[in-house]
Design a protein around this motif. Structure first.
Motif, PDB file in Angstrom:
ATOM      1  N   PHE A   1      -2.673   3.084  -2.775  1.00 10.99           N
ATOM      2  CA  PHE A   1      -1.299   2.869  -3.222  1.00 10.99           C
ATOM      3  C   PHE A   1      -0.608   4.220  -3.305  1.00 10.99           C
ATOM      4  CE2 PHE A   1       1.826   2.671  -6.730  1.00 10.99           C
ATOM      5  CZ  PHE A   1       2.718   1.767  -6.149  1.00 10.99           C
ATOM      6  N   MET A   2       0.510   4.334  -2.604  1.00  2.00           N
ATOM      7  CA  MET A   2       1.231   5.602  -2.565  1.00  2.00           C
ATOM      8  C   MET A   2       2.727   5.343  -2.590  1.00  2.00           C
ATOM      9  SD  MET A   2       1.123   8.591   0.365  1.00  2.00           S
ATOM     10  CE  MET A   2       1.926  10.183   0.134  1.00  2.00           C
ATOM     11  N   VAL A   3       3.422   6.075  -3.448  1.00  2.00           N
ATOM     12  CA  VAL A   3       4.880   6.032  -3.496  1.00  2.00           C
ATOM     13  C   VAL A   3       5.412   7.294  -2.825  1.00  2.00           C
ATOM     14  CG1 VAL A   3       6.929   6.060  -4.962  1.00  2.00           C
ATOM     15  CG2 VAL A   3       4.967   4.648  -5.593  1.00  2.00           C
ATOM     16  N   ILE A   4       6.249   7.101  -1.815  1.00  2.00           N
ATOM     17  CA  ILE A   4       6.923   8.216  -1.158  1.00  2.00           C
ATOM     18  C   ILE A   4       8.405   8.063  -1.460  1.00  2.00           C
ATOM     19  CG2 ILE A   4       7.293   9.460   0.991  1.00  2.00           C
ATOM     20  CD1 ILE A   4       4.910   8.001   2.162  1.00  2.00           C
ATOM     21  N   ALA A   5       8.932   8.931  -2.277  1.00  2.00           N
ATOM     22  CA  ALA A   5      10.327   8.819  -2.694  1.00  2.00           C
ATOM     23  C   ALA A   5      11.130   9.981  -2.131  1.00  2.00           C
ATOM     24  CB  ALA A   5      10.430   8.797  -4.216  1.00  2.00           C
ATOM     25  N   THR A   6      12.347   9.686  -1.717  1.00  2.00           N
ATOM     26  CA  THR A   6      13.261  10.735  -1.288  1.00  2.00           C
ATOM     27  C   THR A   6      14.369  10.866  -2.324  1.00  2.00           C
ATOM     28  OG1 THR A   6      14.798   9.320  -0.036  1.00  2.00           O
ATOM     29  CG2 THR A   6      12.811  10.069   1.093  1.00  2.00           C
ATOM     30  N   GLN A   7      14.885  12.055  -2.458  1.00  2.00           N
ATOM     31  CA  GLN A   7      16.019  12.244  -3.363  1.00  2.00           C
ATOM     32  C   GLN A   7      16.894  13.376  -2.857  1.00  2.00           C
ATOM     33  OE1 GLN A   7      15.218  13.325  -7.402  1.00  2.00           O
ATOM     34  NE2 GLN A   7      14.375  15.320  -6.903  1.00  2.00           N
ATOM     35  N   ASN A   8      18.177  13.282  -3.195  1.00  2.00           N
ATOM     36  CA  ASN A   8      19.122  14.331  -2.859  1.00  2.00           C
ATOM     37  C   ASN A   8      19.170  15.338  -4.007  1.00  2.00           C
ATOM     38  OD1 ASN A   8      19.922  13.144  -0.384  1.00  2.00           O
ATOM     39  ND2 ASN A   8      21.223  11.721  -1.500  1.00  2.00           N
TER      40      ASN A   8
ATOM     41  N   ASN B   1       0.819  -1.209   0.000  1.00  2.31           N
ATOM     42  CA  ASN B   1       0.000   0.000   0.000  1.00  2.31           C
ATOM     43  C   ASN B   1       0.856   1.263   0.000  1.00  2.31           C
ATOM     44  OD1 ASN B   1      -2.147  -1.882   1.996  1.00  2.31           O
ATOM     45  ND2 ASN B   1      -2.812  -1.017   0.057  1.00  2.31           N
ATOM     46  N   ILE B   2       1.953   1.235   0.735  1.00  2.00           N
ATOM     47  CA  ILE B   2       2.876   2.370   0.759  1.00  2.00           C
ATOM     48  C   ILE B   2       4.265   1.862   0.412  1.00  2.00           C
ATOM     49  CG2 ILE B   2       3.967   4.137   2.184  1.00  2.00           C
ATOM     50  CD1 ILE B   2       1.433   4.395   3.762  1.00  2.00           C
ATOM     51  N   VAL B   3       4.846   2.443  -0.629  1.00  2.19           N
ATOM     52  CA  VAL B   3       6.189   2.077  -1.078  1.00  2.19           C
ATOM     53  C   VAL B   3       7.123   3.256  -0.806  1.00  2.19           C
ATOM     54  CG1 VAL B   3       7.618   1.373  -3.025  1.00  2.19           C
ATOM     55  CG2 VAL B   3       5.254   0.566  -2.858  1.00  2.19           C
ATOM     56  N   VAL B   4       8.127   3.024   0.008  1.00  2.37           N
ATOM     57  CA  VAL B   4       9.101   4.056   0.339  1.00  2.37           C
ATOM     58  C   VAL B   4      10.336   3.845  -0.520  1.00  2.37           C
ATOM     59  CG1 VAL B   4      10.495   5.098   2.156  1.00  2.37           C
ATOM     60  CG2 VAL B   4       8.227   4.177   2.702  1.00  2.37           C
ATOM     61  N   GLY B   5      10.590   4.774  -1.438  1.00  2.00           N
ATOM     62  CA  GLY B   5      11.765   4.706  -2.300  1.00  2.00           C
ATOM     63  C   GLY B   5      12.841   5.634  -1.782  1.00  2.00           C
ATOM     64  N   ASP B   6      13.892   5.058  -1.220  1.00  2.00           N
ATOM     65  CA  ASP B   6      14.932   5.861  -0.583  1.00  2.00           C
ATOM     66  C   ASP B   6      16.008   6.245  -1.601  1.00  2.00           C
ATOM     67  OD1 ASP B   6      15.976   7.187   1.545  1.00  2.00           O
ATOM     68  OD2 ASP B   6      16.825   5.429   2.544  1.00  2.00           O
ATOM     69  N   GLU B   7      16.255   7.554  -1.729  1.00  2.00           N
ATOM     70  CA  GLU B   7      17.256   8.102  -2.654  1.00  2.00           C
ATOM     71  C   GLU B   7      17.010   7.601  -4.076  1.00  2.00           C
ATOM     72  OE1 GLU B   7      21.021   7.100  -0.681  1.00  2.00           O
ATOM     73  OE2 GLU B   7      21.092   9.173   0.013  1.00  2.00           O
ATOM     74  N   ILE B   8      15.833   7.905  -4.597  1.00  2.00           N
ATOM     75  CA  ILE B   8      15.399   7.389  -5.892  1.00  2.00           C
ATOM     76  C   ILE B   8      16.324   7.829  -7.018  1.00  2.00           C
ATOM     77  CG2 ILE B   8      13.812   9.334  -6.244  1.00  2.00           C
ATOM     78  CD1 ILE B   8      11.960   7.439  -7.735  1.00  2.00           C
ATOM     79  N   ASN B   9      16.940   9.005  -6.899  1.00  2.00           N
ATOM     80  CA  ASN B   9      17.767   9.485  -7.997  1.00  2.00           C
ATOM     81  C   ASN B   9      19.208   8.970  -7.939  1.00  2.00           C
ATOM     82  OD1 ASN B   9      18.297  11.107  -5.747  1.00  2.00           O
ATOM     83  ND2 ASN B   9      18.780  12.913  -6.991  1.00  2.00           N
ATOM     84  N   ARG B  10      19.467   7.950  -7.130  1.00  2.00           N
ATOM     85  CA  ARG B  10      20.757   7.263  -7.196  1.00  2.00           C
ATOM     86  C   ARG B  10      20.686   6.032  -8.096  1.00  2.00           C
ATOM     87  NH1 ARG B  10      24.503   9.598  -4.338  1.00  2.00           N
ATOM     88  NH2 ARG B  10      23.977  10.818  -2.494  1.00  2.00           N
ATOM     89  N   ALA B  11      19.487   5.670  -8.551  1.00  2.00           N
ATOM     90  CA  ALA B  11      19.335   4.582  -9.510  1.00  2.00           C
ATOM     91  C   ALA B  11      19.349   5.157 -10.923  1.00  2.00           C
ATOM     92  CB  ALA B  11      18.040   3.815  -9.263  1.00  2.00           C
TER      93      ALA B  11
END
Length: 325
Positions: free
Chosen positions: A151-158, A111-121
């Motif tokens: 459904f929710m994507v929570i992404a972090t990025q630097n 239901n909740i997807v946490v994408g950590d540092e998405i812009n490193r991929a």
């Protein structure tokens, strides 16, 4: 915009449940009330959230606090340069016992997807989220699998200037309903953080305060929030202004108009109103639109940020007159 009827009880329940979630998150994230409110707004608008800021300001902590506040399946993905698209969506594997291919769901099936540092991929891996974020489904080897709601994507990025990062593709950015920046805490909040987080992390003690069924009910209630034709035209005027601005070489998409109105519904509901007013749209223009825009060469030379352009446009676009429901 005045109304004379009472607020429906269902909306009162929404505000009460949202308040519980907000208090739970703020027990972990000190001094960021506006950020927490916007996070809840995106959740109730059935959107996705991009949290962009320098390391160490609590981006991942905010995402984890929201996830723990709701009793629902949560998966976390650590984005790295060697991450593959199948590591996110899942893969078909051959079962020697049944002699058939079986689908092994990836972490996106939550239901909740946490994408950590998405812009490193790599951009290819980032694009693995495009279908699931827009259509709430995943297609692998010609077979489509539906994702459960909510459904929710929570992404972090630097910030992109930092070493080892890739820019998010325009199509990927456009699928995030809003982008927020945590910012550094106030000295008082940072002092409280030292006291609270010094011995142990408060997130370890955080208990769910809402169920998946309650969140679904909240989303349904937000869908029923009234948006007048004048407000809809105002939203279109705001988005259209970005497409004609000489300071921007890429304006906001039609998808952004839809997400702006959805977010405005949630913003109104959290304020205890069952109708949207211009203030709701104005408050959300920067977080909902800024990350989708590309400044012109001239604007870059003048160091004009998309946020500044949007604020100027909001001041110039005529506001619809108040109307009775």
């Amino acid at each position: 915009m005045a109304v004379t009827h009472d607020v429906p009880p269902r909306l009162d329940d929404l505000v009460a449940t949202a308040h519980r979630i907000r208090e739970a998150i703020e027990s972990v994230i000190e001094g960021k009330g506006d950020v927490v409110r916007l996070t809840l707004t995106v959740l109730l608008a059935e959107g996705h959230l991009l949290i962009e800021d320098v390391p160490g300001v609590g981006k991942t902590m905010l995402a984890k606090a929201l996830a723990r506040s709701i009793d629902c399946p949560v998966r976390r993905v650590q984005f790295t340069p060697d991450l593959l698209p199948s590591d996110i969506t899942g893969v078909s594997a051959y079962n020697q016992q049944t002699r058939e291919f079986e689908f092994k769901p990836g972490p996106v099936f939550a239901n909740i997807v946490v994408g950590d540092e998405i812009n490193r991929a790599s951009p290819k891996t980032q694009s693995a989220l495009l279908e699931c974020m827009e259509e709430h489904q995943v297609t692998v080897d010609g077979t489509t699998y539906r994702l459960d709601a909510p459904f929710m994507v929570i992404a972090t990025q630097n910030p992109i200037e930092m070493e080892g990062t890739y820019p998010l593709p325009e199509a990927q950015r456009d699928r995030f309903t809003a982008r927020i920046a945590m910012g550094y805490p106030e000295p008082a909040a940072e002092l409280e953080m030292l006291d609270v987080h010094g011995a142990a992390s408060p997130i370890d003690k955080l208990e769910p305060v809402a169920t998946t069924a309650e969140v679904k009910a909240l989303i349904e209630a937000v869908r029923a929030i009234y948006v007048s034709q004048a407000i809809k035209r105002y939203a279109i005027d705001l988005v259209t202004a970005t497409r004609h601005s000489p300071d921007l070489r890429l304006g906001a998409s039609p998808r952004s108009t839809l997400q702006l109105v959805r977010a405005a519904r949630a913003h109104a509901a959290l304020a205890g109103r069952d109708y949207v007013i211009p203030d709701d749209l104005q408050a959300l223009c920067v977080p909902v639109l800024a990350h989708r825009l590309l400044p012109s060469v001239e604007a870059q030379g003048q160091r004009r940020l998309p946020e500044q352009v949007i604020n100027d446009l909001v001041r110039r676009v005529p506001v619809p007159e108040a109307q009775a429901r």
